[in-house]
Design a protein around this motif. Structure first.
Motif: not given
Length: 454
Positions: A417-429
């Motif tokens: 049920g979590f709606t936001e995930c803050v993560l390193p930008k390099s992980c988006l790919k």
């Protein structure tokens, strides 16, 4: 005239022998580990002739790899840690603090195999009546479980050779002894030689042996370190006796991964499995509280969400206090140094307390960002969004580095049920699929991440 008794000093960590006492072991370098032992005469304990035959030697290509057989306990958390079940002919060492549940889980394994396998339960600590009382309490019964109370390892091995059970359980190795050795039960020599004798019998007859081992005051397995080397699998129970949850972790496993963990809950009926540890660890979480953040770690193939709590207060002493439970203490100091140097948030006159809820321990670096955001949330007294989760490793320059298994972490967070995930930008790919309910926020450094606390 009788020969003079000779004493030697043996290291309790590595088993190194020395003729006189020294403060530091010459072999492993450990301090205050040299214990006095009586030197036994060189007599052959096992006089059986060697059965080695040149026809037993095989090339690697001649060995049948499909002959591995596992006994599946149907206790899914235990099977997960063992790598799929108990391997035939393996020796498993189960350790943990007193009262953590070692003997309980052995009886539950007996209950799982009571209709299919013949089990021998060897106890050197309890009487047969005491074992029966505990078995009745947790609902274990069966005619295929044989209980013997014996501390002589040679007698136990002879019984195993005669009865040839399918599984043997020894509780515990510190109570076992070999009469030919002059040292007392639980000493370094007795524990090492008793384990070796059980190992030879188990490997020869292809009988799996489960051994219970006690721990010392420092939390390490009591006995020489070589005992952990000769067994196939070392399992360790983690958790506090005053808490109901237990974590079973594989420290060593020749037949599976050492990254898997099993989560149990101690109840009146024994250890019950916790199939959804993330929901368990987040149960009772308070909303809209500063210093609280959520992260997701990977234990083997399983993503687990954990709650991190931080408390920052003005110190009343000359030196500020740092306390960390469930998170590496040195890693906490590193994150504090990065916040002071790169962001300008100073903790030099503040006490810092960090806690991972539920008694779980975080080993990886993927939780650095969540710890950082919890600390800043605590010092600013601004709560984080209840639907936010933070994942990422912090470098010394304040940059955020990618972590492994990011797709599984995001999926687990969205499932709960979590709606936001803050993560390193390099992980988006690395994310090939993002649930519709989840919003991914990629950041390059901790400055961008801390700007979300408002």
């Amino acid at each position: 005239m009788a020969s003079k008794v000779k004493t030697v000093y043996v290291c309790s960590v590595c088993g190194h022998e020395a003729p006189k006492w020294t403060g530091q072991c010459d072999d492993c370098g450990s301090w205050n580990t040299m214990c006095e032992q009586i030197k036994t005469s060189a007599k052959q304990i096992n006089s059986e002739p060697s059965s080695l035959n040149f026809s037993d030697a095989k090339t690697l290509s001649q060995i049948d790899s499909n002959s591995e057989f596992r006994f599946v306990t149907k206790i899914s958390e235990l099977d997960r840690v063992l790598g799929g079940g108990i391997v035939k002919g393996s020796v498993v060492l189960l350790s943990g603090d007193p009262g953590i549940g070692k003997s309980t889980i052995l009886l539950q394994v007996c209950n799982a195999f009571k209709d299919t396998l013949r089990i021998l339960y060897v106890s050197g600590e309890e009487s047969a009546v005491q074992i029966k009382m505990r078995a009745n309490r947790i609902g274990v019964s069966g005619d295929n479980v044989t209980v013997i109370t014996e501390t002589d390892v040679q007698s136990v091995c002879e019984y195993i050779k005669t009865a040839k059970p399918d599984i043997v359980m020894v509780d515990s190795i510190q109570t076992m002894q070999i009469p030919e050795l002059s040292s007392s039960a639980g000493s370094i020599v007795q524990v090492r030689e008793s384990t070796n004798m059980l190992l030879r019998v188990g490997k020869t007859l292809q009988i799996p042996i489960l051994i219970v081992g006690h721990v010392n005051k420092g939390g390490d397995i009591a006995g020489p370190k070589v005992m952990e080397h000769i067994v196939d699998t070392v399992l360790y129970f983690e958790g506090e006796r005053n808490q109901s949850y237990r974590i079973l972790r594989a420290i060593k496993n020749r037949f599976g991964s050492t990254n898997e963990i099993g989560v149990f809950e101690m109840t009146e009926e024994g250890l019950s499995e916790v199939e959804n540890p993330s929901a368990m660890l987040l149960s009772g979480r308070m909303k809209n509280v500063s210093g609280d953040s959520i992260t997701c770690m990977i234990e083997g193939t399983r993503p687990i969400l954990a709650e991190i709590q931080a408390l920052v207060t003005t110190t009343g002493f000359g030196n500020p206090r740092r306390m960390s439970t469930g998170f590496d203490y040195n890693r906490l100091n590193l994150i504090l140094a990065v916040l002071e140097k790169r962001i300008g948030i100073y903790f030099s006159n503040l006490d810092v307390y960090l806690n991972v809820v539920g008694g779980i321990k975080i080993d990886g670096t993927g939780s650095d960002l969540a710890v950082c955001m919890a600390l800043v949330s605590a010092i600013r007294d601004i709560p984080l969004d209840d639907g936010m989760i933070a994942i990422g490793e912090i470098g010394l320059s304040g940059e955020l580095r990618s972590v492994s298994g990011i797709q599984r972490r995001v999926n687990e967070a969205a499932r709960l049920g979590f709606t936001e995930c803050v993560l390193p930008k390099s992980c988006l790919k690395q994310i090939t699929f993002c649930p519709d309910s989840m919003k991914l926020i990629g950041v390059r450094n901790i400055g961008e991440a801390l700007s979300l606390i408002r």
